[in-house]
Design an enzyme around this catalytic site. Structure first.
Site, mmCIF file in Angstrom:
data_model
loop_
_atom_site.group_PDB
_atom_site.id
_atom_site.type_symbol
_atom_site.label_atom_id
_atom_site.label_comp_id
_atom_site.label_asym_id
_atom_site.label_seq_id
_atom_site.Cartn_x
_atom_site.Cartn_y
_atom_site.Cartn_z
ATOM 1 N N PRO A 121 -2.831 0.867 -3.132
ATOM 2 C CA PRO A 121 -3.275 0.311 -4.609
ATOM 3 C C PRO A 121 -4.484 -0.820 -4.275
ATOM 4 O O PRO A 121 -4.107 -1.550 -3.429
ATOM 5 C CB PRO A 121 -2.305 -0.210 -5.289
ATOM 6 C CG PRO A 121 -0.814 0.197 -4.379
ATOM 7 C CD PRO A 121 -1.392 0.579 -2.925
ATOM 8 N N GLU A 122 -5.510 -0.777 -4.969
ATOM 9 C CA GLU A 122 -6.550 -1.811 -4.742
ATOM 10 C C GLU A 122 -6.104 -2.792 -5.992
ATOM 11 O O GLU A 122 -5.461 -2.516 -6.722
ATOM 12 C CB GLU A 122 -7.781 -1.058 -4.687
ATOM 13 C CG GLU A 122 -7.862 -0.171 -3.267
ATOM 14 C CD GLU A 122 -9.215 0.365 -2.808
ATOM 15 O OE1 GLU A 122 -10.150 -0.525 -3.015
ATOM 16 O OE2 GLU A 122 -9.392 1.335 -2.179
ATOM 17 N N LYS B 258 -4.346 -7.734 -3.921
ATOM 18 C CA LYS B 258 -3.436 -6.976 -4.114
ATOM 19 C C LYS B 258 -1.919 -7.618 -4.171
ATOM 20 O O LYS B 258 -0.994 -6.734 -3.739
ATOM 21 C CB LYS B 258 -3.546 -6.273 -2.605
ATOM 22 C CG LYS B 258 -4.923 -5.602 -2.474
ATOM 23 C CD LYS B 258 -5.110 -4.990 -1.103
ATOM 24 C CE LYS B 258 -6.284 -4.160 -0.890
ATOM 25 N NZ LYS B 258 -6.307 -3.656 0.199
ATOM 26 N N ARG C 85 -8.673 2.052 9.608
ATOM 27 C CA ARG C 85 -8.770 2.670 8.405
ATOM 28 C C ARG C 85 -10.143 3.442 8.476
ATOM 29 O O ARG C 85 -10.921 3.080 9.048
ATOM 30 C CB ARG C 85 -9.216 1.436 7.235
ATOM 31 C CG ARG C 85 -7.650 0.517 7.147
ATOM 32 C CD ARG C 85 -6.586 1.136 6.769
ATOM 33 N NE ARG C 85 -6.646 1.845 5.453
ATOM 34 C CZ ARG C 85 -6.454 1.345 4.342
ATOM 35 N NH1 ARG C 85 -6.266 -0.042 4.164
ATOM 36 N NH2 ARG C 85 -6.776 2.019 3.195
#
Ligand SMILES: [Zn+2]
Length: 295
Positions: free
Chosen positions: A2-3, A52, A283
Site C-alpha cells: 500500500p502506498e 506508509k 523493486r
C-alpha cells in the site's frame, strides 16, 4: 505494498469509526497480547498517517502500524459502521453479516479467521489487522524518533495548497542523496508515502529519467516532482486507488490506469517508444526511454 494514499484513507476511517470511543483491543493470534492489554478499555484520540505508517494516539501511548507488503485492516459491523471493507493488501471480501449483540449492546464479532494480530472492537463493529510488518506501542520519545526519520509527506499539506517548507525539505533531501532519483524516491527518509507505482508514474509525468542522479536535479524539477506527487497522491486518496491516466488519456484502453507501471514491452501512449522495466534494489522500475531521457 500500500502506498501513502491508502494509509491516509485508513487513518480517516479509523478516526471516523473509532476516535473518542472506548474500544476493546485483543490479539487473537497472541503476538500483540501485551500491546493489546495496554490499549484496551481506552478511547483512541486520533489516527494519523505519515507516509506508509499509521499512528493511533491514546493519551501518551501511540500505536504504530506498518502494513508492509501483506498487511491489511478489514472492517465489519452493522449498518452504522460504514466504510471500506478492507484497506491494505487485497483480501477476499467476507459475507455481509446479520449482527447479533451482547447484553452490553456490543456487536458479537465473528470468530477471528487467520492470523489476526490485533482486533479493535466498538459496540457497532470491529476491525481486524492481519499481516503487518510492524505493530507496536510507542512512547512519545519513541514516536518522536520514528517520525523524525521520515521524510515530508505530501498529504500533510493543507487542501489544495503546496507547503513551501515541506517542498524545500524534499528538495534538500534529494540534493543530499548520492543515488539516482529513482532510488531516492523509494527512500522514506527522502519523501514519505511514495511506493513503486507513484515513483514510476511521477517520474514519467515530469519527463525525468529514473537514472538521473538525485543530487543534480534542478530546483524547478524537484519542485515540479513534489507538486506532481502531491496531485497524484491526492487523487489516490479521493479515488481509493492509483489512477494516473486521466479521463480521455486511456486511448481506447478503458481499463488502463497507468502510463508506464506494468506496461513494459508496449508502446508509450505519449511517444510510441517501448516502455522498459528493470530491477532496482529489488523493486521493479518502469520508464519510457523516449519521454524520460537522461540529460
Ligand atoms: Zn514515451
Amino acid at each position: 505494498m500500500p502506498e501513502g494514499h491508502t494509509l491516509h484513507r485508513l487513518a480517516s476511517q479509523i478516526n471516523r469509526l473509532f476516535a473518542g470511543r472506548t474500544w476493546r483491543v485483543t490479539s487473537p493470534q497472541g503476538r500483540f497480547d501485551a500491546g493489546a492489554a495496554r490499549l484496551t478499555g481506552r478511547a483512541p484520540e486520533r489516527a494519523e498517517a505519515h507516509g506508509k505508517q499509521l499512528f493511533v494516539h491514546l493519551g501518551p501511548d501511540i500505536w504504530q502500524v506498518h502494513l508492509g507488503l501483506y498487511g491489511a485492516f478489514s472492517f465489519r459491523g452493522d449498518e452504522s459502521f460504514s466504510g471500506a471493507d478492507t484497506l491494505g493488501a487485497p483480501r477476499t471480501k467476507t459475507q455481509t453479516l446479520s449482527p447479533e449483540y451482547d447484553e452490553a449492546g456490543w456487536i458479537v464479532p465473528e470468530a477471528p479467521a487467520g492470523a489476526v494480530r490485533a482486533r479493535v472492537h466498538v459496540p457497532n463493529g470491529w476491525a481486524d489487522l492481519r499481516g503487518p510488518s510492524k505493530c507496536q506501542v510507542l512512547s512519545p520519545m519513541q514516536y518522536e524518533a520514528v517520525t523524525r526519520r521520515l521524510g515530508p509527506d505530501p498529504l500533510h499539506q493543507p487542501d489544495g495548497q503546496i507547503d513551501a517548507a515541506l517542498a524545500a525539505q524534499f528538495q534538500q533531501n534529494l540534493a543530499r542523496r548520492r543515488v539516482s532519483v529513482g532510488a531516492a524516491l523509494m527512500d522514506q527518509a527522502v519523501i514519505a508515502g511514495v511506493g513503486n507505482i507513484y515513483r514510476a508514474e511521477s517520474l514519467f509525468a515530469e519527463g525525468i529519467s529514473p537514472d538521473v542522479a538525485s543530487a543534480v536535479l534542478a530546483e524547478e524539477q524537484s519542485a515540479a516532482l513534489w507538486a506532481r506527487l502531491t496531485a497524484q497522491l491526492r487523487d489516490g486518496v479521493a479515488e481509493g486507488r492509483i489512477r494516473t491516466l486521466r479521463p480521455g488519456e486511456e486511448r481506447r484502453q478503458p481499463q488502463r490506469r497507468h502510463w508506464v507501471y506494468q506496461h513494459q514491452g508496449t508502446p508509450c501512449l505519449r511517444c510510441g517508444e517501448i516502455i522498459r522495466m528493470r530491477e532496482l534494489q529489488g523493486r521493479r522500475l518502469y520508464w519510457c526511454p523516449g519521454c524520460q531521457l537522461v540529460p
